[in-house]
Structures are given as C-alpha cells and as structure tokens.
Design a protein around this motif. Structure first.
Motif, PDB file in Angstrom:
ATOM      1  N   ALA A 114     -60.628 -22.566 -15.807  1.00  0.00           N
ATOM      2  CA  ALA A 114     -59.373 -23.307 -15.653  1.00  0.00           C
ATOM      3  C   ALA A 114     -59.500 -24.486 -14.695  1.00  0.00           C
ATOM      4  O   ALA A 114     -58.548 -25.239 -14.517  1.00  0.00           O
ATOM      5  CB  ALA A 114     -58.274 -22.351 -15.175  1.00  0.00           C
TER       6      ALA A 114
ATOM      7  N   VAL B  38     -55.211 -12.954 -18.287  1.00  0.00           N
ATOM      8  CA  VAL B  38     -54.986 -14.363 -18.653  1.00  0.00           C
ATOM      9  C   VAL B  38     -54.405 -15.197 -17.520  1.00  0.00           C
ATOM     10  O   VAL B  38     -54.099 -16.377 -17.719  1.00  0.00           O
ATOM     11  CB  VAL B  38     -54.080 -14.485 -19.901  1.00  0.00           C
ATOM     12  CG1 VAL B  38     -54.775 -13.923 -21.135  1.00  0.00           C
ATOM     13  CG2 VAL B  38     -52.733 -13.830 -19.662  1.00  0.00           C
ATOM     14  N   GLY B  39     -54.236 -14.618 -16.333  1.00  0.00           N
ATOM     15  CA  GLY B  39     -53.704 -15.414 -15.236  1.00  0.00           C
ATOM     16  C   GLY B  39     -53.668 -14.631 -13.943  1.00  0.00           C
ATOM     17  O   GLY B  39     -53.816 -13.411 -13.930  1.00  0.00           O
ATOM     18  N   TYR B  40     -53.514 -15.382 -12.856  1.00  0.00           N
ATOM     19  CA  TYR B  40     -53.338 -14.750 -11.545  1.00  0.00           C
ATOM     20  C   TYR B  40     -52.534 -15.666 -10.641  1.00  0.00           C
ATOM     21  O   TYR B  40     -52.423 -16.874 -10.869  1.00  0.00           O
ATOM     22  CB  TYR B  40     -54.685 -14.407 -10.895  1.00  0.00           C
ATOM     23  CG  TYR B  40     -55.431 -15.573 -10.304  1.00  0.00           C
ATOM     24  CD1 TYR B  40     -55.131 -16.050  -9.021  1.00  0.00           C
ATOM     25  CD2 TYR B  40     -56.453 -16.198 -11.009  1.00  0.00           C
ATOM     26  CE1 TYR B  40     -55.813 -17.130  -8.477  1.00  0.00           C
ATOM     27  CE2 TYR B  40     -57.137 -17.269 -10.461  1.00  0.00           C
ATOM     28  CZ  TYR B  40     -56.812 -17.731  -9.199  1.00  0.00           C
ATOM     29  OH  TYR B  40     -57.480 -18.806  -8.662  1.00  0.00           O
TER      30      TYR B  40
ATOM     31  N   GLU C 259     -51.689  -9.932 -17.776  1.00  0.00           N
ATOM     32  CA  GLU C 259     -52.444  -9.547 -18.971  1.00  0.00           C
ATOM     33  C   GLU C 259     -51.567  -9.740 -20.206  1.00  0.00           C
ATOM     34  O   GLU C 259     -50.366  -9.470 -20.166  1.00  0.00           O
ATOM     35  CB  GLU C 259     -52.847  -8.075 -18.895  1.00  0.00           C
ATOM     36  CG  GLU C 259     -53.807  -7.757 -17.773  1.00  0.00           C
ATOM     37  CD  GLU C 259     -54.083  -6.269 -17.638  1.00  0.00           C
ATOM     38  OE1 GLU C 259     -55.233  -5.925 -17.318  1.00  0.00           O
ATOM     39  OE2 GLU C 259     -53.149  -5.462 -17.846  1.00  0.00           O
TER      40      GLU C 259
ATOM     41  N   ALA D  23     -63.741 -10.988 -14.084  1.00  0.00           N
ATOM     42  CA  ALA D  23     -62.831 -11.677 -15.006  1.00  0.00           C
ATOM     43  C   ALA D  23     -62.056 -12.779 -14.284  1.00  0.00           C
ATOM     44  O   ALA D  23     -61.842 -13.866 -14.843  1.00  0.00           O
ATOM     45  CB  ALA D  23     -61.867 -10.677 -15.644  1.00  0.00           C
ATOM     46  N   LEU D  24     -61.646 -12.535 -13.049  1.00  0.00           N
ATOM     47  CA  LEU D  24     -60.920 -13.554 -12.289  1.00  0.00           C
ATOM     48  C   LEU D  24     -61.820 -14.743 -11.969  1.00  0.00           C
ATOM     49  O   LEU D  24     -61.381 -15.897 -12.047  1.00  0.00           O
ATOM     50  CB  LEU D  24     -60.340 -12.954 -11.004  1.00  0.00           C
ATOM     51  CG  LEU D  24     -59.121 -12.067 -11.215  1.00  0.00           C
ATOM     52  CD1 LEU D  24     -58.811 -11.276  -9.955  1.00  0.00           C
ATOM     53  CD2 LEU D  24     -57.920 -12.893 -11.659  1.00  0.00           C
TER      54      LEU D  24
ATOM     55  N   ALA E 174     -54.853 -19.007 -18.088  1.00  0.00           N
ATOM     56  CA  ALA E 174     -55.863 -19.376 -19.086  1.00  0.00           C
ATOM     57  C   ALA E 174     -55.257 -20.335 -20.097  1.00  0.00           C
ATOM     58  O   ALA E 174     -54.088 -20.201 -20.481  1.00  0.00           O
ATOM     59  CB  ALA E 174     -56.374 -18.119 -19.796  1.00  0.00           C
TER      60      ALA E 174
ATOM     61  N   ARG F 201     -64.397 -15.791 -13.753  1.00  0.00           N
ATOM     62  CA  ARG F 201     -64.569 -16.542 -15.012  1.00  0.00           C
ATOM     63  C   ARG F 201     -63.334 -17.373 -15.325  1.00  0.00           C
ATOM     64  O   ARG F 201     -63.433 -18.549 -15.688  1.00  0.00           O
ATOM     65  CB  ARG F 201     -64.857 -15.584 -16.168  1.00  0.00           C
ATOM     66  CG  ARG F 201     -66.294 -15.142 -16.265  1.00  0.00           C
ATOM     67  CD  ARG F 201     -66.606 -14.492 -17.610  1.00  0.00           C
ATOM     68  NE  ARG F 201     -65.619 -13.518 -18.028  1.00  0.00           N
ATOM     69  CZ  ARG F 201     -65.666 -12.213 -17.735  1.00  0.00           C
ATOM     70  NH1 ARG F 201     -66.673 -11.733 -17.026  1.00  0.00           N
ATOM     71  NH2 ARG F 201     -64.735 -11.397 -18.155  1.00  0.00           N
ATOM     72  N   LEU F 202     -62.151 -16.755 -15.182  1.00  0.00           N
ATOM     73  CA  LEU F 202     -60.893 -17.457 -15.446  1.00  0.00           C
ATOM     74  C   LEU F 202     -60.748 -18.658 -14.515  1.00  0.00           C
ATOM     75  O   LEU F 202     -60.407 -19.761 -14.945  1.00  0.00           O
ATOM     76  CB  LEU F 202     -59.710 -16.498 -15.262  1.00  0.00           C
ATOM     77  CG  LEU F 202     -58.320 -17.121 -15.314  1.00  0.00           C
ATOM     78  CD1 LEU F 202     -58.037 -17.696 -16.694  1.00  0.00           C
ATOM     79  CD2 LEU F 202     -57.271 -16.082 -14.948  1.00  0.00           C
ATOM     80  N   ASP F 203     -61.024 -18.455 -13.243  1.00  0.00           N
ATOM     81  CA  ASP F 203     -60.889 -19.521 -12.257  1.00  0.00           C
ATOM     82  C   ASP F 203     -61.807 -20.698 -12.593  1.00  0.00           C
ATOM     83  O   ASP F 203     -61.392 -21.857 -12.552  1.00  0.00           O
ATOM     84  CB  ASP F 203     -61.219 -18.952 -10.867  1.00  0.00           C
ATOM     85  CG  ASP F 203     -60.535 -19.693  -9.759  1.00  0.00           C
ATOM     86  OD1 ASP F 203     -59.333 -19.992  -9.888  1.00  0.00           O
ATOM     87  OD2 ASP F 203     -61.194 -19.972  -8.744  1.00  0.00           O
TER      88      ASP F 203
END
Length: 162
Positions: free
Chosen positions: A24, A62-64, A56, A16-17, A88, A19-21
């Motif tokens: 974005a 949705v973010g890190y 979350e 998931a991280l 995100a 994909r998010l990275d």
C-alpha cells in the motif's frame, strides 16, 4: 458487499501486515522512502499487536489502523492518536477504512481517551474526506512540512472529541 470484520491484531498477523503495508506504500500518504529488503519487522518495541486493529473481508486481512499516544506525557494521556491507517487496494470502497476509524474511536474511548487525533498529508484528499465525514476537523496546518518527490506538502492536524 461483505461487512469488514474488525479485531485486535495478534502476533500471527505480523507477516500479513508487513506485506499489506509494503503493497500500500504511496507518496500520497508516506513520508518515508519505499521500503526495500531486508524489511524491518512490522511490530517493534514501540508498537505491537495491542496497538493495531485489523480488518478482514472473507477471512483475508485487508486493512489496519494503529492507535497510539501523541506524546509520552502523563498530562496528554487522555488523547489517542491514529498513527497509521492502511486499506488494501482491492478492498477500497468497501467501507474498510470507515469501519477501522469507528472501531479505533471505540477502542480509544474504552481505554479512557477523551480525544482522538491524527495527522494527514495535505494532498491526500481521499483520506481527508473520509476523516471529515467521520467528524474529524482540521485543528492546524504545518505548511510545507515535508518535501516529497520535489514538492512541499502540508502536514494537516485533525482531531475530534470522543
């Protein structure tokens, strides 16, 4: 609006991280070219789950924020550096970035840090405004440090005491 839940990342968050990275990615904050397949693993030798806090909303990641050391020197071990912050697109404006910044400050403090720093591209006005609103100040500027899409962009060094 729901409040973001912030927690330490786990190995199960890797996909998931990643994909998010990738989703974005933007020249507003990236100094590396857009990632292309085959994709590198999100976690590596240098940075693992313990170095990331994730946000979350309603159970969706949705973010890190990535927190590391600015150098490997023992005399610099009292400083932590934010080495990545991603939210995100669909979660922007919901307080995710601010919540991650505050959680990173608390985590850095709990790990014995006395200062926290970051680097931000000079043209990234939204990020700079967020950092300033959270007490970060400009401590240096490296003019024209990066050539991005044909433009020279400043590298802005920011920091604050904990």
């Amino acid at each position: 609006m729901p409040v973001p839940h912030i927690r330490l990342a786990t190995a199960e968050d890797e996909e998931a991280l990643g994909r998010l990275d990738r989703a974005a990615w933007s020249p507003l904050h990236a100094v590396q070219p857009r990632p292309q397949p085959p994709y590198e693993p999100f976690f590596g030798e240098r940075f693992g789950p313990r170095d990331h806090l994730v946000a979350e909303l309603d159970g969706v990641l949705v973010g890190y924020i990535k927190l590391g050391f600015p150098t490997p020197l023992a005399c610099n071990a009292h400083v932590r550096q934010i080495q990545g912050l991603v939210v995100a697109e669909q979660a922007r404006g919901a307080g995710v970035g601010r919540s991650l910044l505050r959680a990173a400050r608390e985590r850095a403090r709990s790990l014995g840090a006395r200062r926290i720093t970051l680097r931000v591209l000079g043209h990234n006005a939204p990020a700079r405004a967020l950092y300033e609103s959270e007490g970060f100040v400009v401590e240096g500027v490296l003019p024209g440090e990066f050539l991005l899409e044909g433009r020279y962009v400043d590298d802005v060094l920011m920091g604050r005491s904990l």
